[in-house]
Design an enzyme around this catalytic site. Structure first.
Site, short mmCIF file in Angstrom:
data_model
loop_
_atom_site.label_atom_id
_atom_site.label_comp_id
_atom_site.label_asym_id
_atom_site.label_seq_id
_atom_site.Cartn_x
_atom_site.Cartn_y
_atom_site.Cartn_z
N ASP A 213 0.87 -1.16 0.00
CA ASP A 213 0.00 0.00 0.00
C ASP A 213 0.92 1.23 0.00
O ASP A 213 2.06 1.13 0.45
CB ASP A 213 -0.87 -0.03 1.26
N ASP B 64 -1.19 -0.86 6.23
CA ASP B 64 -1.32 -0.31 7.58
C ASP B 64 -2.75 0.08 7.94
O ASP B 64 -3.07 0.20 9.11
CB ASP B 64 -0.45 0.93 7.74
N ASP C 110 -7.02 -2.06 4.45
CA ASP C 110 -6.07 -3.08 3.97
C ASP C 110 -6.37 -4.47 4.52
O ASP C 110 -5.81 -5.45 4.04
CB ASP C 110 -4.63 -2.70 4.36
#
Length: 652
Positions: free
Chosen positions: A343, A532, A536
């Site tokens: 990410d 994080d 996600d």
């Protein structure tokens, strides 16, 4: 091996082994010099050496005998305790038979030696396990004993599980932080070493978030609780650590199944080795002796002990550096990780705005001064980033006018500051120099004259480029998934050296992209997703290995992940890869070494070439060497220089 590193139980066991070893050496040497079986005359002369060796046997092996009896009573017959007892008691019985029939006494010394060296191997195993557990046990020390809760104006000690959200707790210097919360009073330094492996204390003050498990170092703090104990950071970490041993790797499961079938087979083989040739040759003594040697060397201790120990040591080594691995199966999978999907915001970048560029640089102080004046009353992240970069007192007395969608105009006698985007400049007829770099641009002018511009963007983490280069150098594919537009995604990918990127993704699109990547990977290869945020969590669960940033990561992300980077430092990824690689290499070495040596000595024992002393090495010697080899996993690791790897980038 220093005594202060041993537990009370280990010290007691070491004294017992040493005493038995000294007594055995004295009896063995005396037996070889004066032949103890000939000290007394008559048919019962064998009783004297028997009693001496029996005393040593019971001293060193009483617990093995007890465990074998207890396990048999519980239906667990074929284990190493059973094999040791059958082999050593058989050797005693054989020696008694030889003595009673007037033959040369042989077997007492070997029976004692087998148990003695077996106990030495057990001691090494216990010591190695304790050493590997040391890193993990440091995490267990973060469990708080109590919380000081302010009730009725007084602080009273309470079990952390009884504290409610919203209550105020007092954390004194030297105490562990019992619950997650926000500091409402006081400033102090926190020792986060047990959680993150970071040696430097972290300064905190009013308004800062504080997590349980840290140790307050300098001053008293008052903290408003934001999570109950069962939902706190310390509780979740302890749950991870306690459950890690339940997640077995394929290698461990194989060894468990192997030992389950292997032990009964070798017992049956030893019985056949004693009976069939004995019936043919009538030399029962020789063939029973060979069968006993066969049993000693066949004990699968080296495999049963060293393989789980290797994984345990790997998990312990990782935890020492703030990398929590939830089970040996994930450590094994991580060795095969070939695709790393990241990410962007909060993972590769800091997730906060910061001044990246000031143009022209020669007027940087003046540009920042004027921008700080215009933005002084704004709480917008862009305004805060300008104030943080300027870091000086801002002039007052200006009248601030917010122009919706354009920026701010600040006016004072003799000065009119324009601070905003391109529209603000164009609406007021100010000729400006357009900034070509990507990010949010704040243009600054005074009294109609363009002064310069400030480029603000999300900061890339300082270690990101190094880590991506290291992973690329290991032959891994690095991919970024982001909701940002194409231009920003491409810029970040090029700056840090990613091999691929996907831009303009909605949260649900990330799962689809991971599905595509999973379908492209090789059979044994594993895909890791590093994230994080709460959005996600679905991707973390769908990937082969989910890796969460523990410090700033959301609870959902940490819960869904298989590995947690407690330091929020991406450098944990290549480090964990090196630990996983070393662990698997040692596991393979121990399996091959143990099997080759054991099979060779088993064959030699069956043909009468190897005696029971060689069998002792085949069992205990191999086990000790395998254990010592496994301990290498939990050695110190140093940061490697990442290769200057310019990866090919492609937009997919």
């Amino acid at each position: 091996m220093k005594n202060h590193a041993l537990s009370k139980k280990q010290k007691k066991n070491l004294i017992r082994i040493t005493a038995a070893l000294v007594a055995f050496a004295a009896i063995f040497i005396a037996d070889k010099i004066v032949h103890l079986g000939g000290v007394f005359e008559g048919g019962a002369a064998w009783v004297f050496p028997f009693l001496l060796y029996l005393a040593v046997y019971l001293l060193i092996g009483y617990d093995v005998l007890w465990r074998a009896i207890r396990n048999i009573a519980h239906g667990q017959i074929f284990d190493e305790n059973f094999l040791m007892c059958v082999a050593t008691l058989g050797a005693f019985a054989l020696a008694i038979f030889r003595g009673a029939t007037g033959q040369e006494i042989e077997g007492f010394d070997e029976a004692c030696a087998v148990l003695l060296f077996y106990q030495v191997g057990e001691f090494f195993q216990d010591y190695a396990t304790a050493r590997s557990r040391k890193s993990i046990s440091a995490l267990m020390d973060i469990r708080p004993d109590y919380a000081n809760v302010l009730r009725g104006g007084k602080a009273e000690k309470t079990d952390p599980s009884e504290v409610k959200i919203g209550e105020i707790i007092v954390v004194n210097p030297g105490e562990k932080v019992p619950l997650d919360g926000v500091v409402v009073k006081g400033r102090s330094a926190l020792d986060t070493k047990a959680l993150t492996g970071e040696s430097l204390p972290r300064d905190i003050g009013e308004g800062d978030e504080i997590v349980s498990g840290c140790v307050n170092v300098t001053s008293q703090l008052e903290v408003r609780v934001v999570k109950e104990f069962y939902d706190s950071t310390v509780s979740k970490i302890l749950e991870m650590v306690e459950n890690a041993s339940e997640q077995k790797s394929k290698a461990e499961n194989f060894i468990t199944k192997f030992a389950k079938y292997y032990t009964p087979i070798v017992c049956a083989a030893a019985l056949l080795l004693a009976v069939i040739p004995g019936l043919i040759t009538s030399d029962w003594s020789a063939w029973v002796y060979r069968a006993l040697s066969f049993l000693v060397v066949s004990c699968p201790c080296a495999l049963v002990i060293s393989i789980p120990l290797s994984f345990f040591a790997g998990i312990g080594a990782a935890s020492r550096y703030g990398i929590l691995i939830k089970g040996s199966n994930y450590l094994e999978k991580f060795h095969y990780a070939k695709t790393f999907v990241f990410d962007k915001t909060g993972t590769l970048t800091k997730g906060n705005f910061a001044v990246a560029k000031i143009s022209p640089e020669s007027k940087a102080d003046e540009i920042l001064r004027l921008a700080a004046i215009a933005e002084r009353d704004s709480g917008h992240p862009i305004a805060r980033s300008i104030a943080e970069r300027y870091a000086k007192d801002v002039e007052s007395g200006y009248t601030l006018t917010n122009v919706a969608g354009e920026g701010i105009i600040a006016e004072k006698a003799g000065s009119k500051i324009f601070c905003g985007n391109e529209k603000l400049m164009e609406q007021n007829g100010i000729a400006y120099t357009k900034e070509s770099d990507l990010g949010t641009v704040v243009y600054v002018a005074e009294n109609g004259e363009f002064i310069g511009s400030v480029l603000i963007r999300d900061e890339i983490k300082p270690e990101a480029k190094q880590v991506i280069g290291s992973l690329n150098g290991m032959g891994c594919k690095t991919v970024m998934l982001t909701g940002d537009n194409e231009a920003i995604a491409k810029n970040v990918a090029e700056e840090i050296g990613l091999t691929e990127y996907r831009a303009s993704l909605l949260p649900q699109n990330k799962v689809e992209e991971v599905e595509k990547l999973l379908s492209e990977k090789g059979g044994k290869d594993a895909l890791c997703f590093v994230g994080d945020g709460i959005n996600d969590a679905p991707v973390l669960m769908r990937s082969d290995i989910g890796i969460a940033m523990g410090g700033v990561g959301s609870d959902a992300a940490i819960e869904a992940s298989d590995i947690v980077l407690m330091k929020d430092d991406l450098k944990g990824l290549p480090l964990a890869k090196r630990i996983a690689k070393k662990t698997m290499a040692i596991v393979f070495e121990n399996i091959v070494f143990s099997l080759v040596i054991k099979i060779a000595i088993l064959i030699l024992s069956a043909f009468g070439i190897a005696n029971m002393w060689v069998a002792v090495f085949g069992d205990v010697g191999v086990a000790v060497l395998a254990i010592l080899n496994a301990m290498r996993v939990n050695s110190k690791y140093t940061a490697e220089q990442c290769p200057d790897n310019t990866a090919r980038r492609q937009k997919v």
